[in-house]
Enzyme design. Structure first.
Site, mmCIF file in Angstrom:
data_model
loop_
_atom_site.group_PDB
_atom_site.id
_atom_site.type_symbol
_atom_site.label_atom_id
_atom_site.label_comp_id
_atom_site.label_asym_id
_atom_site.label_seq_id
_atom_site.Cartn_x
_atom_site.Cartn_y
_atom_site.Cartn_z
ATOM 1 C CB THR A 65 -0.801 -0.033 1.320
ATOM 2 O OG1 THR A 65 -1.684 -1.114 1.251
ATOM 3 C CG2 THR A 65 -1.558 1.218 1.620
ATOM 4 N N GLY A 103 -9.382 -4.569 3.293
ATOM 5 C CA GLY A 103 -8.377 -4.637 4.358
ATOM 6 C C GLY A 103 -8.546 -3.499 5.356
ATOM 7 C CG ASP A 104 -4.939 -2.026 7.000
ATOM 8 O OD1 ASP A 104 -4.771 -2.849 6.081
ATOM 9 O OD2 ASP A 104 -4.133 -1.113 7.244
ATOM 10 N N GLY A 129 0.647 -3.131 5.739
ATOM 11 C CA GLY A 129 0.890 -4.521 6.130
ATOM 12 C C GLY A 129 -0.371 -5.321 5.908
#
Ligand code: ASP
Length: 303
Positions: free
Chosen positions: A185, A215-216, A236
């Site tokens: 990212t 994702g986050d 991550g």
């Protein structure tokens, strides 16, 4: 790395686990952010300028360089922005938009904070954002490499058996593995000389991933956070990062007065050595980054 500084500051990353050979892309992005900060002093505009440059670079897992989903054809992207002027916007599972971070910025001006999937894409078209360029040979080559690794017995996503992806397959086309995780990212955090903070993130997601995976990076408090004491961006494996509400957790330590380098290291230490993780942050007096992997990055201060 960590520096004490009171003026405007920019930190940019190109993903935990990405090659440092691509660091020139982060340097260019940080320069763009600094130029934007000089132009109008808006920390959020500066963070977006950096992330747009990284999305257009083609070597990072965001925008034009996004990883392909497991079907080898679909690209699904997430992006987010937040600042201390109250602007918050995110987009998830977005296809065929060149600069997802610009859409996240535009969503902050709607009645909502996040749009996902087809609705997000329609909104992008309605406001005239350009479509993605055609898939590059680099994206296709990365995908072939991933399929080769998935055919082996070493888990491509730490803690997950490779065969679980085949068992939970949700694409229209079959999974075609040869007979036998990309995570990078991009993100930027900015402190304006006026004391405002901003963060922007963009990702093509993790690889391998099922269709519809988020994702986050677009989840506030997980991949990104900005508040009166600073701004934090994480990179991550999102499935692990969300379990720690990582960006908000690290921000809390910064707000409590912990030195920045220590707060970032403590955040990285929440994860085992097999989990890629990286953090960048700015506080009132510092700018820093930390990762348990190689992580292309750049940090620049306003003079
Ligand atoms: N955090 C991103 C995700 O899980 C990937 C990355 O940071 O490389 O979607």
């Amino acid at each position: 790395m960590s520096t004490r500084q009171q003026a405007g500051a920019v930190v940019v990353h190109g993903g935990a686990g990405a090659s440092r050979e691509h660091e020139d892309g982060c340097v260019l992005a940080a320069r763009r952010a600094l130029a934007q900060l000089e132009a109008n002093g808006d920390a959020l505009d500066a963070a977006i300028a950096a992330v747009t440059a990284l999305e257009d670079d083609g070597r990072f897992n965001a925008g034009s360089g996004s990883v392909l989903c497991l079907d080898g054809a679909t690209v699904e992207m997430d992006a987010s922005i937040m600042d201390t002027r109250g602007r918050l916007g995110a987009v998830a599972c977005l296809q065929d938009v060149k600069n997802p971070v610009l859409l996240a910025r535009a969503i902050a001006d709607t009645p909502h904070w996040m749009l996902a999937g087809e609705g997000a894409q329609r909104f992008a078209r309605a406001i005239g954002l350009p479509a993605s360029p055609p898939l590059s040979e680099r994206q296709r080559a990365n995908h072939r490499k991933l399929l080769g690794r998935m055919a082996g017995s070493v888990p491509v996503m730490p803690g997950i058996d490779n065969s679980l992806f085949a068992r939970t397959w949700n694409y229209k086309t079959p999974l075609e593995l040869p007979q036998g995780s990309a995570c990078d990212t991009v993100g930027a955090v900015v402190r304006g000389a006026d004391g405002h903070f901003a963060v922007a993130c963009s990702t093509g997601g993790s690889a391998p991933s099922l269709l519809g995976r988020v994702g986050d990076s677009p989840i506030v408090g997980c991949g990104f956070y900005a508040g009166p004491d600073g701004a934090v961006a994480a990179t991550g494996i999102g499935e692990h990062i969300v379990r720690h509400l990582l960006a908000r957790t690290v921000y809390g330590w910064i707000a409590d007065g912990m030195p920045l380098a220590q707060a970032l290291q403590r955040g990285v230490d929440l994860f085992g050595p097999d989990i890629d993780v990286g953090l960048i942050a700015v506080s009132r007096s510092e700018a820093a980054s930390c990762s348990n992997r190689d992580m292309p990055q750049a940090r620049m201060m306003q003079r």
